[in-house]
Design a protein around this motif. Structure first.
Motif, PDB file in Angstrom:
ATOM      1  N   LEU A   7      44.637  44.095  45.285  1.00 39.12           N
ATOM      2  CA  LEU A   7      45.168  43.915  43.923  1.00 39.12           C
ATOM      3  C   LEU A   7      46.462  44.711  43.710  1.00 39.12           C
ATOM      4  CD1 LEU A   7      42.009  43.819  41.613  1.00 39.12           C
ATOM      5  CD2 LEU A   7      43.303  41.950  42.613  1.00 39.12           C
ATOM      6  N   GLY A   8      47.064  45.170  44.787  1.00 39.74           N
ATOM      7  CA  GLY A   8      48.343  45.877  44.661  1.00 39.74           C
ATOM      8  C   GLY A   8      48.192  47.207  43.957  1.00 39.74           C
ATOM      9  N   GLN A   9      47.096  47.922  44.259  1.00 42.82           N
ATOM     10  CA  GLN A   9      46.833  49.155  43.514  1.00 42.82           C
ATOM     11  C   GLN A   9      47.502  50.377  44.139  1.00 42.82           C
ATOM     12  OE1 GLN A   9      42.572  49.160  43.014  1.00 42.82           O
ATOM     13  NE2 GLN A   9      42.697  47.692  41.341  1.00 42.82           N
ATOM     14  N   ASN A  10      48.715  50.646  43.679  1.00 42.72           N
ATOM     15  CA  ASN A  10      49.411  51.888  44.014  1.00 42.72           C
ATOM     16  C   ASN A  10      49.666  52.567  42.675  1.00 42.72           C
ATOM     17  OD1 ASN A  10      50.565  49.641  46.102  1.00 42.72           O
ATOM     18  ND2 ASN A  10      50.156  51.601  47.091  1.00 42.72           N
ATOM     19  N   PHE A  11      48.903  53.618  42.422  1.00 42.75           N
ATOM     20  CA  PHE A  11      48.929  54.217  41.090  1.00 42.75           C
ATOM     21  C   PHE A  11      50.082  55.208  40.952  1.00 42.75           C
ATOM     22  CE2 PHE A  11      44.542  52.915  41.962  1.00 42.75           C
ATOM     23  CZ  PHE A  11      44.386  51.996  40.935  1.00 42.75           C
ATOM     24  N   LEU A  12      50.740  55.162  39.799  1.00 41.71           N
ATOM     25  CA  LEU A  12      51.894  56.015  39.536  1.00 41.71           C
ATOM     26  C   LEU A  12      51.417  57.440  39.269  1.00 41.71           C
ATOM     27  CD1 LEU A  12      54.981  55.999  39.062  1.00 41.71           C
ATOM     28  CD2 LEU A  12      54.513  55.422  36.677  1.00 41.71           C
ATOM     29  N   GLY A  37      48.400  45.210  34.063  1.00 45.87           N
ATOM     30  CA  GLY A  37      47.807  46.052  35.115  1.00 45.87           C
ATOM     31  C   GLY A  37      47.809  47.532  34.783  1.00 45.87           C
ATOM     32  N   PRO A  38      47.065  47.963  33.766  1.00 45.71           N
ATOM     33  CA  PRO A  38      47.068  49.386  33.381  1.00 45.71           C
ATOM     34  C   PRO A  38      46.444  50.311  34.425  1.00 45.71           C
ATOM     35  CG  PRO A  38      45.408  48.166  32.134  1.00 45.71           C
ATOM     36  CD  PRO A  38      46.234  47.145  32.857  1.00 45.71           C
ATOM     37  N   GLY A  39      45.621  49.766  35.321  1.00 45.20           N
ATOM     38  CA  GLY A  39      45.078  50.580  36.423  1.00 45.20           C
ATOM     39  C   GLY A  39      44.235  51.734  35.939  1.00 45.20           C
ATOM     40  N   GLU A  58      43.896  43.952  32.536  1.00 50.65           N
ATOM     41  CA  GLU A  58      43.582  44.491  33.866  1.00 50.65           C
ATOM     42  C   GLU A  58      42.551  43.586  34.535  1.00 50.65           C
ATOM     43  OE1 GLU A  58      44.588  47.195  36.014  1.00 50.65           O
ATOM     44  OE2 GLU A  58      43.206  45.983  37.213  1.00 50.65           O
ATOM     45  N   LEU A  59      42.813  43.198  35.767  1.00 51.96           N
ATOM     46  CA  LEU A  59      41.919  42.273  36.469  1.00 51.96           C
ATOM     47  C   LEU A  59      40.747  42.979  37.141  1.00 51.96           C
ATOM     48  CD1 LEU A  59      41.397  39.389  37.525  1.00 51.96           C
ATOM     49  CD2 LEU A  59      42.969  39.857  39.396  1.00 51.96           C
ATOM     50  N   ASP A  83      43.057  38.128  34.324  1.00 52.46           N
ATOM     51  CA  ASP A  83      44.148  37.874  35.267  1.00 52.46           C
ATOM     52  C   ASP A  83      45.402  37.547  34.451  1.00 52.46           C
ATOM     53  OD1 ASP A  83      45.946  36.789  37.048  1.00 52.46           O
ATOM     54  OD2 ASP A  83      44.444  35.582  38.115  1.00 52.46           O
ATOM     55  N   ILE A  84      46.443  38.323  34.624  1.00 54.01           N
ATOM     56  CA  ILE A  84      47.668  38.092  33.845  1.00 54.01           C
ATOM     57  C   ILE A  84      48.190  36.666  34.038  1.00 54.01           C
ATOM     58  CG2 ILE A  84      49.037  39.234  35.680  1.00 54.01           C
ATOM     59  CD1 ILE A  84      50.089  38.917  32.020  1.00 54.01           C
ATOM     60  N   ASN A 104      53.723  48.384  35.665  1.00 52.43           N
ATOM     61  CA  ASN A 104      53.960  48.695  37.070  1.00 52.43           C
ATOM     62  C   ASN A 104      53.243  47.566  37.787  1.00 52.43           C
ATOM     63  OD1 ASN A 104      53.960  49.695  39.657  1.00 52.43           O
ATOM     64  ND2 ASN A 104      52.632  51.448  39.218  1.00 52.43           N
ATOM     65  N   TYR A 108      52.078  41.811  44.783  1.00 50.47           N
ATOM     66  CA  TYR A 108      51.808  40.547  45.480  1.00 50.47           C
ATOM     67  C   TYR A 108      52.035  39.318  44.602  1.00 50.47           C
ATOM     68  CZ  TYR A 108      47.263  40.227  43.089  1.00 50.47           C
ATOM     69  OH  TYR A 108      46.281  40.113  42.136  1.00 50.47           O
TER      70      TYR A 108
HETATM   71  N1  SAM Z   1      49.691  50.819  35.691  1.00 48.68           N
HETATM   72  C1  SAM Z   1      49.012  51.565  36.745  1.00 48.68           C
HETATM   73  C2  SAM Z   1      49.908  52.668  37.239  1.00 48.68           C
HETATM   74  O1  SAM Z   1      51.126  52.578  37.014  1.00 48.68           O
HETATM   75  O2  SAM Z   1      49.410  53.592  37.873  1.00 48.68           O
HETATM   76  C3  SAM Z   1      48.576  50.646  37.906  1.00 48.68           C
HETATM   77  C4  SAM Z   1      49.685  49.894  38.603  1.00 48.68           C
HETATM   78  S1  SAM Z   1      49.173  49.068  40.079  1.00 48.68           S
HETATM   79  C5  SAM Z   1      50.732  48.923  40.908  1.00 48.68           C
HETATM   80  C6  SAM Z   1      48.901  47.375  39.567  1.00 48.68           C
HETATM   81  C7  SAM Z   1      47.684  47.142  38.680  1.00 48.68           C
HETATM   82  O3  SAM Z   1      47.587  45.727  38.381  1.00 48.68           O
HETATM   83  C8  SAM Z   1      46.360  47.522  39.311  1.00 48.68           C
HETATM   84  O4  SAM Z   1      45.606  48.269  38.403  1.00 48.68           O
HETATM   85  C9  SAM Z   1      45.663  46.178  39.614  1.00 48.68           C
HETATM   86  O5  SAM Z   1      44.269  46.237  39.579  1.00 48.68           O
HETATM   87  C10 SAM Z   1      46.222  45.313  38.497  1.00 48.68           C
HETATM   88  N2  SAM Z   1      46.241  43.876  38.811  1.00 48.68           N
HETATM   89  C11 SAM Z   1      46.349  43.273  40.028  1.00 48.68           C
HETATM   90  N3  SAM Z   1      46.377  41.940  39.903  1.00 48.68           N
HETATM   91  C12 SAM Z   1      46.282  41.680  38.566  1.00 48.68           C
HETATM   92  C13 SAM Z   1      46.249  40.478  37.808  1.00 48.68           C
HETATM   93  N4  SAM Z   1      46.342  39.273  38.394  1.00 48.68           N
HETATM   94  N5  SAM Z   1      46.143  40.563  36.458  1.00 48.68           N
HETATM   95  C14 SAM Z   1      46.059  41.793  35.852  1.00 48.68           C
HETATM   96  N6  SAM Z   1      46.086  42.960  36.518  1.00 48.68           N
HETATM   97  C15 SAM Z   1      46.196  42.905  37.866  1.00 48.68           C
END
Ligand code: SAM
Length: 269
Positions: A7-12, A37-39, A58-59, A83-84, A104, A108
């Motif tokens: 899910l592209g989870q790289n947290f800030l 994607g608030p993570g 947030e997914l 899902d956004i 953020n 993908y």
């Molecule tokens: N905002 C947080 C931060 O800055 O630390 C997290 C950023 S992280 C790069 C991307 C976030 O988008 C993750 O929490 C992930 O689970 C969420 N995500 C991934 N695919 C998504 C989707 N299709 N719809 C909504 N959120 C999604």
């Protein structure tokens, strides 16, 4: 808590950067903000104290309920597990308002998210977006005609919004660190279709056809899309070089060509 790399989870984790992202939205005390994607809430936490109304999508099925619980005491914050790409943003923006977007982005699906934002922005429902993406993608969004990175994504972005490149962060600003640098862009939605004298749906399609194959000239791409050679020869404006590639032309030139081809086709029908 499980991390889902898919899910592209790289947290800030860079404190200055998360404030700089929210600061780039300006005064949001009277605004509806949609966070993508608030993570784990690095940006959400700041937005929650400043926005009149915050909707975060947030997914991740673990992160979304955890955030919902954490922000439950704040009545201006709504966390939605969604899902956004499937979200109906028009239903989320209060009637008569234009919302701001922040995120953020999960890298993908960056291009798909941007396209969705441009369409929603063109409909007048968004005012601006402050979004972080892989540096290379940001460079394509902001590129000007004639430079290597300019293409369909740049043209689509720039007909819909003004693009400001705000700052770039190294992998160490995130946990875990991604393999790429990341850039924050601000998009101020200001669709140019009317000013350029083109209809949005038709011109979007024309841009896709024009940029279909990078190695082909514009004329060859248009022929492949079904334009007759005789129409192209008769209607091609003198100001547009006949062997040009779409990548070298300004939006003004592309619009002139499109107007000429559609007007000519109408008259000859
Ligand atoms: N905002 C947080 C931060 O800055 O630390 C997290 C950023 S992280 C790069 C991307 C976030 O988008 C993750 O929490 C992930 O689970 C969420 N995500 C991934 N695919 C998504 C989707 N299709 N719809 C909504 N959120 C999604």
């Amino acid at each position: 808590m499980k991390r889902r790399p898919k899910l592209g989870q790289n947290f800030l984790v860079d404190d200055r950067a998360r404030y700089a992202i929210v600061d780039a939205l300006g005064d949001i005390s009277q605004r509806t903000v949609i966070e993508i994607g608030p993570g784990r809430g690095a940006i959400t936490e700041i937005l929650a104290t400043r926005a009149r109304n915050l909707i975060a999508l947030e997914l991740d099925r673990d992160l979304a309920p955890a955030l919902a619980q954490r922000f439950a005491p704040q009545s201006n914050v709504q966390i939605i597990e969604m899902d956004i790409l499937k979200a109906d943003l028009t239903a989320l923006v209060p009637a008569g308002e234009a919302a701001d977007v922040v995120g953020n982005l999960p890298y993908y699906i960056t291009s798909d998210i941007l396209l969705k934002l441009f369409h929603t922005g063109a409909a007048g429902l968004l005012s601006r977006a402050v979004v972080m993406m892989q540096r290379e993608v940001a460079e394509r969004v902001a590129a000007t005609p004639g430079v290597r990175d300019y293409g369909l994504l740049s043209a689509t972005a720039q007909i819909n919004a003004r693009v400001d490149n705000l700052f770039t962060l190294p992998p160490s600003a995130f946990s875990p660190p991604p393999e790429v640098y990341s850039t924050v862009l601000r998009l101020t939605f200001a669709p140019r279709f009317a000013e350029l004298g083109v209809d949005a749906a038709g011109f979007d399609r024309f841009l896709k056809q024009s940029f279909a194959q990078k190695r082909k000239t514009l004329e060859n791409n248009l022929r492949a899309a079904g334009y007759a050679s005789s129409d192209l020869a008769a209607l091609w404006p003198a100001s547009v070089p006949s062997q040009a590639r779409a990548e070298s032309l300004s939006l003004e030139a592309m619009a002139e060509l499109y107007r000429s081809l559609t007007q000519g086709r109408k008259t000859s029908n």
